[in-house]
Design an enzyme around this catalytic site. Structure first.
Site, PDB file in Angstrom:
ATOM      1  N   LYS A   1     -13.452  -6.293   8.663  1.00 24.62           N
ATOM      2  CA  LYS A   1     -14.041  -5.315   7.741  1.00 24.62           C
ATOM      3  C   LYS A   1     -15.536  -5.143   8.015  1.00 24.62           C
ATOM      4  O   LYS A   1     -16.051  -4.027   7.976  1.00 24.62           O
ATOM      5  CB  LYS A   1     -13.807  -5.770   6.306  1.00 24.62           C
ATOM      6  CG  LYS A   1     -12.333  -5.724   5.914  1.00 24.62           C
ATOM      7  CD  LYS A   1     -12.124  -6.461   4.611  1.00 24.62           C
ATOM      8  CE  LYS A   1     -10.680  -6.372   4.139  1.00 24.62           C
ATOM      9  NZ  LYS A   1     -10.425  -7.270   3.005  1.00 24.62           N
TER      10      LYS A   1
ATOM     11  N   GLY B   1     -10.425  -1.903  -0.120  1.00 22.16           N
ATOM     12  CA  GLY B   1      -9.394  -1.100  -0.807  1.00 22.16           C
ATOM     13  C   GLY B   1      -9.860  -0.035  -1.773  1.00 22.16           C
ATOM     14  O   GLY B   1      -9.928   1.135  -1.427  1.00 22.16           O
TER      15      GLY B   1
ATOM     16  N   VAL C   1       0.834  -1.206   0.000  1.00 18.98           N
ATOM     17  CA  VAL C   1       0.000   0.000   0.000  1.00 18.98           C
ATOM     18  C   VAL C   1       0.871   1.259   0.000  1.00 18.98           C
ATOM     19  O   VAL C   1       0.596   2.218  -0.738  1.00 18.98           O
ATOM     20  CB  VAL C   1      -0.965  -0.009   1.213  1.00 18.98           C
ATOM     21  CG1 VAL C   1      -1.844   1.225   1.196  1.00 18.98           C
ATOM     22  CG2 VAL C   1      -1.822  -1.268   1.198  1.00 18.98           C
TER      23      VAL C   1
HETATM   24  N1  LIG Z   1      -2.191  -5.103   0.607  1.00 20.62           N
HETATM   25  C1  LIG Z   1      -3.391  -4.604   0.321  1.00 20.62           C
HETATM   26  O1  LIG Z   1      -3.852  -4.683  -0.809  1.00 20.62           O
HETATM   27  C2  LIG Z   1      -4.194  -3.920   1.405  1.00 20.62           C
HETATM   28  C3  LIG Z   1      -5.504  -3.493   1.113  1.00 20.62           C
HETATM   29  C4  LIG Z   1      -6.215  -2.781   2.082  1.00 20.62           C
HETATM   30  C5  LIG Z   1      -5.639  -2.542   3.303  1.00 20.62           C
HETATM   31  N2  LIG Z   1      -4.365  -3.002   3.569  1.00 20.62           N
HETATM   32  C6  LIG Z   1      -3.781  -2.682   4.859  1.00 20.62           C
HETATM   33  O2  LIG Z   1      -2.677  -1.814   4.642  1.00 20.62           O
HETATM   34  C7  LIG Z   1      -1.681  -2.019   5.644  1.00 20.62           C
HETATM   35  C8  LIG Z   1      -0.338  -2.314   4.985  1.00 20.62           C
HETATM   36  O3  LIG Z   1      -0.471  -3.496   4.204  1.00 20.62           O
HETATM   37  P1  LIG Z   1       0.621  -3.907   3.102  1.00 20.62           P
HETATM   38  O4  LIG Z   1       0.013  -5.002   2.315  1.00 20.62           O
HETATM   39  O5  LIG Z   1       1.126  -2.709   2.403  1.00 20.62           O
HETATM   40  O6  LIG Z   1       1.760  -4.500   4.072  1.00 20.62           O
HETATM   41  P2  LIG Z   1       3.289  -4.821   3.695  1.00 20.62           P
HETATM   42  O7  LIG Z   1       3.424  -4.977   2.227  1.00 20.62           O
HETATM   43  O8  LIG Z   1       3.707  -5.904   4.596  1.00 20.62           O
HETATM   44  O9  LIG Z   1       4.040  -3.467   4.102  1.00 20.62           O
HETATM   45  C9  LIG Z   1       4.283  -3.094   5.431  1.00 20.62           C
HETATM   46  C10 LIG Z   1       5.342  -2.034   5.456  1.00 20.62           C
HETATM   47  O10 LIG Z   1       5.545  -1.619   6.811  1.00 20.62           O
HETATM   48  C11 LIG Z   1       6.932  -1.650   7.094  1.00 20.62           C
HETATM   49  N3  LIG Z   1       7.133  -1.930   8.512  1.00 20.62           N
HETATM   50  C12 LIG Z   1       6.840  -3.058   9.190  1.00 20.62           C
HETATM   51  N4  LIG Z   1       7.153  -2.915  10.489  1.00 20.62           N
HETATM   52  C13 LIG Z   1       7.671  -1.679  10.628  1.00 20.62           C
HETATM   53  C14 LIG Z   1       8.189  -0.936  11.713  1.00 20.62           C
HETATM   54  N5  LIG Z   1       8.255  -1.449  12.943  1.00 20.62           N
HETATM   55  N6  LIG Z   1       8.652   0.311  11.481  1.00 20.62           N
HETATM   56  C15 LIG Z   1       8.605   0.843  10.247  1.00 20.62           C
HETATM   57  N7  LIG Z   1       8.105   0.199   9.172  1.00 20.62           N
HETATM   58  C16 LIG Z   1       7.648  -1.045   9.354  1.00 20.62           C
HETATM   59  C17 LIG Z   1       7.503  -2.734   6.230  1.00 20.62           C
HETATM   60  O11 LIG Z   1       8.882  -2.544   6.073  1.00 20.62           O
HETATM   61  P3  LIG Z   1       9.771  -3.737   5.448  1.00 20.62           P
HETATM   62  O12 LIG Z   1       9.193  -4.059   4.108  1.00 20.62           O
HETATM   63  O13 LIG Z   1      11.114  -3.135   5.344  1.00 20.62           O
HETATM   64  O14 LIG Z   1       9.653  -4.881   6.412  1.00 20.62           O
HETATM   65  C18 LIG Z   1       6.707  -2.458   4.925  1.00 20.62           C
HETATM   66  O15 LIG Z   1       7.287  -1.398   4.221  1.00 20.62           O
HETATM   67  C19 LIG Z   1      -2.227  -3.145   6.526  1.00 20.62           C
HETATM   68  O16 LIG Z   1      -2.904  -2.578   7.624  1.00 20.62           O
HETATM   69  C20 LIG Z   1      -3.214  -3.861   5.616  1.00 20.62           C
HETATM   70  O17 LIG Z   1      -4.230  -4.530   6.331  1.00 20.62           O
HETATM   71  C21 LIG Z   1      -3.643  -3.675   2.647  1.00 20.62           C
END
Ligand SMILES: NC(=O)c1ccc[n+]([C@@H]2O[C@H](COP(=O)([O-])OP(=O)(O)OC[C@H]3O[C@@H](n4cnc5c(N)ncnc54)[C@H](OP(=O)(O)O)[C@@H]3O)[C@@H](O)[C@H]2O)c1
Length: 434
Positions: A206, A135, A14
């Site tokens: 959700k 989303g 995201v």
């Molecule tokens: N994916 C989707 O399509 C989607 C849709 C709707 C909502 N969401 C929501 O959006 C949020 C993010 O999802 P995502 O899919 O983007 O997750 P993701 O791909 O796992 O990304 C998480 C990010 O947070 C960083 N991170 C983790 N722990 C951290 C910390 N302690 N300090 C600083 N940065 C940290 C990670 O860094 P590293 O990569 O370096 O570990 C990564 O850049 C979640 O709440 C999810 O439920 C996601």
């Protein structure tokens, strides 16, 4: 006009979609707002490996989220990390410093959203969460503003793209859930641990959030009856089709005279309804209003860019409020205060049901099952059997007329003790409200 400065924590799916849109679509965004948004600081654990769009430079990069949440020039913090621990610290730190927060975090907001909103109000900041449910579908804006003049009486959603992809691929190809799940994992559509998707927990968070917006009640996810899709097999689609239905994981919230009835469970959905046409990783929400009647929302439920659009749109809305100095914020829950939800057990739900059996065939099976149903005052509607050569693992289906969930559960529990059943009966509602 002066920039509004952003701090982005989390550059994963995201976060990367969000910064790409902020960079590539900057001109449109500025034209719409009348002032630019500037990414001042970004954070992720591997920030040095992340390639940011050049248009964002100069930008402060860090692996320490505190340096973003407390950055003196950052006006709005985007929390795009996920989970309920660090994310909660990021949000509370930013709000306590009177910085507004935009988040995509359904899990945290479903658990602690109302509390975080109160912190936002007391700090004079804003909290926005459009990306947290479905989303790319702007369903929060719809419930918070678009149809806020209506009284929602029911809401049905397909809110988990992964489980919808699995079900619709099983339906299309006749493959087992395990086979489709493995493929979805290879394609990156499902996590290595698929439980949140397949067992319904993601959809449950959700539904808790959407129901709070739609009905004004503070809903704890664990109060929602939740059943996943693990027990659905290809043969269930054959029977569903015979009944002119299909199977979807349905999130349902319905206002009844006794209160709000909530569930996440696989259900048979008539093929003629619009929800049956939702296939693949798409999401949909069907809202029934007392005055405006039916409205339907469809789109990508996840993904870097569709979710990024929701985050950027929230950033624009909050930035506009900051620029205009608006003291009055619309609650992200569409209600100034949320009431306490009194959980209503789904056992009082009354509807027709589908019961699928796998049996070691012998005479008298139907009579035994019908006897148990009669003993619970449940009326049998039809018995269906598709051709099958294996008499030692024979699937067939009984449908029953509208009855309470309590009666059908008691009957299924009694049936599960019969020695000719290879597994307990699979019970699904033949969802009528659609
Ligand atoms: N994916 C989707 O399509 C989607 C849709 C709707 C909502 N969401 C929501 O959006 C949020 C993010 O999802 P995502 O899919 O983007 O997750 P993701 O791909 O796992 O990304 C998480 C990010 O947070 C960083 N991170 C983790 N722990 C951290 C910390 N302690 N300090 C600083 N940065 C940290 C990670 O860094 P590293 O990569 O370096 O570990 C990564 O850049 C979640 O709440 C999810 O439920 C996601």
């Amino acid at each position: 006009m002066e920039h509004v400065n952003l701090g982005i924590v989390g550059l994963g799916n995201v976060g990367s979609g969000t910064v790409t849109i902020l960079a590539e679509n900057a001109r449109q965004i500025t034209e719409k707002l009348g002032f630019p948004l500037a990414v001042k600081a970004v954070c992720s654990l591997d920030v040095d490996q992340v390639r940011l769009p050049e248009a964002l430079d100069p930008v402060f990069k860090t692996t320490d989220w505190r340096q973003v949440a407390t950055h003196p020039e950052v006006d709005i913090v985007a929390e795009l990390v996920g989970g309920t621990t660090v994310a909660a610290e990021i949000i509370t730190t930013a709000l306590s410093l009177r910085k507004s927060v935009v988040t995509a975090n359904k899990e945290l907001l479903a658990l602690r959203g109302a509390e975080l909103w109160e912190l936002a109000i007391s700090s004079g900041a804003n909290l926005a969460m459009e990306a947290s449910v479905a989303g790319g579908i702007p369903i929060h804006a719809v419930l918070r503003e678009g149809i806020s003049g209506d009284r929602v009486v029911a809401l049905y959603g397909i809110l988990n793209g992964t489980s919808n992809y699995i079900l619709t691929e099983m339906e299309k190809r006749g493959d087992t859930l395990e086979a489709v799940l493995k493929e979805a994992q290879r394609m990156g559509l499902a996590e290595a641990d698929p439980s949140a998707d397949v067992d319904g927990y993601d959809a449950r968070s959700k539904l808790a959030l959407l129901s709070a917006l739609a009905f004004g009640e503070r809903i704890t996810p664990s109060d929602i009856f939740t059943e996943g899709i693990r027990r659905i097999s290809p043969v269930d689609f054959q029977y569903a089709h015979r009944l002119a239905h299909t199977i979807r994981l349905i999130c349902a919230a319905r206002q009844t005279p006794e209160g709000l009835l909530l569930s996440v469970r696989p259900a048979l959905v008539p093929q003629a309804t619009i929800l049956a046409g939702v296939r693949g990783a798409y999401n949909a929400i069907w809202v029934k209003g007392a005055y405006g009647e039916d409205t339907f929302y469809y789109g990508r439920g996840a993904g870097s860019r569709p979710t990024g659009v929701a985050v950027v749109s929230d950033l624009m809305r909050v930035a506009r409020e900051i620029r205009r100095g608006s003291p009055e914020r619309v609650s992200p829950f569409a209600h100034e205060r949320l009431g306490e939800y009194r959980p209503l057990p789904v056992t009082c739900e009354k509807q027709p049901y589908y019961l699928r059996f796998r049996v070691d065939d012998r005479p008298g099976i139907i009579a035994a099952l019908a006897g148990i149903l009669a003993g619970k005052s449940v009326s049998l509607e039809a018995v269906l059997q598709v051709p099958c050569d294996n008499k030692h693992d024979l699937p067939f289906v009984i449908t029953v007329e509208p009855t309470t969930e309590q009666s059908v559960r008691e009957a299924a529990a009694e049936m599960a003790r019969l020695d000719f059943l290879l597994e307990p009966p699979l019970v699904m509602p033949l969802a009528q409200p659609f």
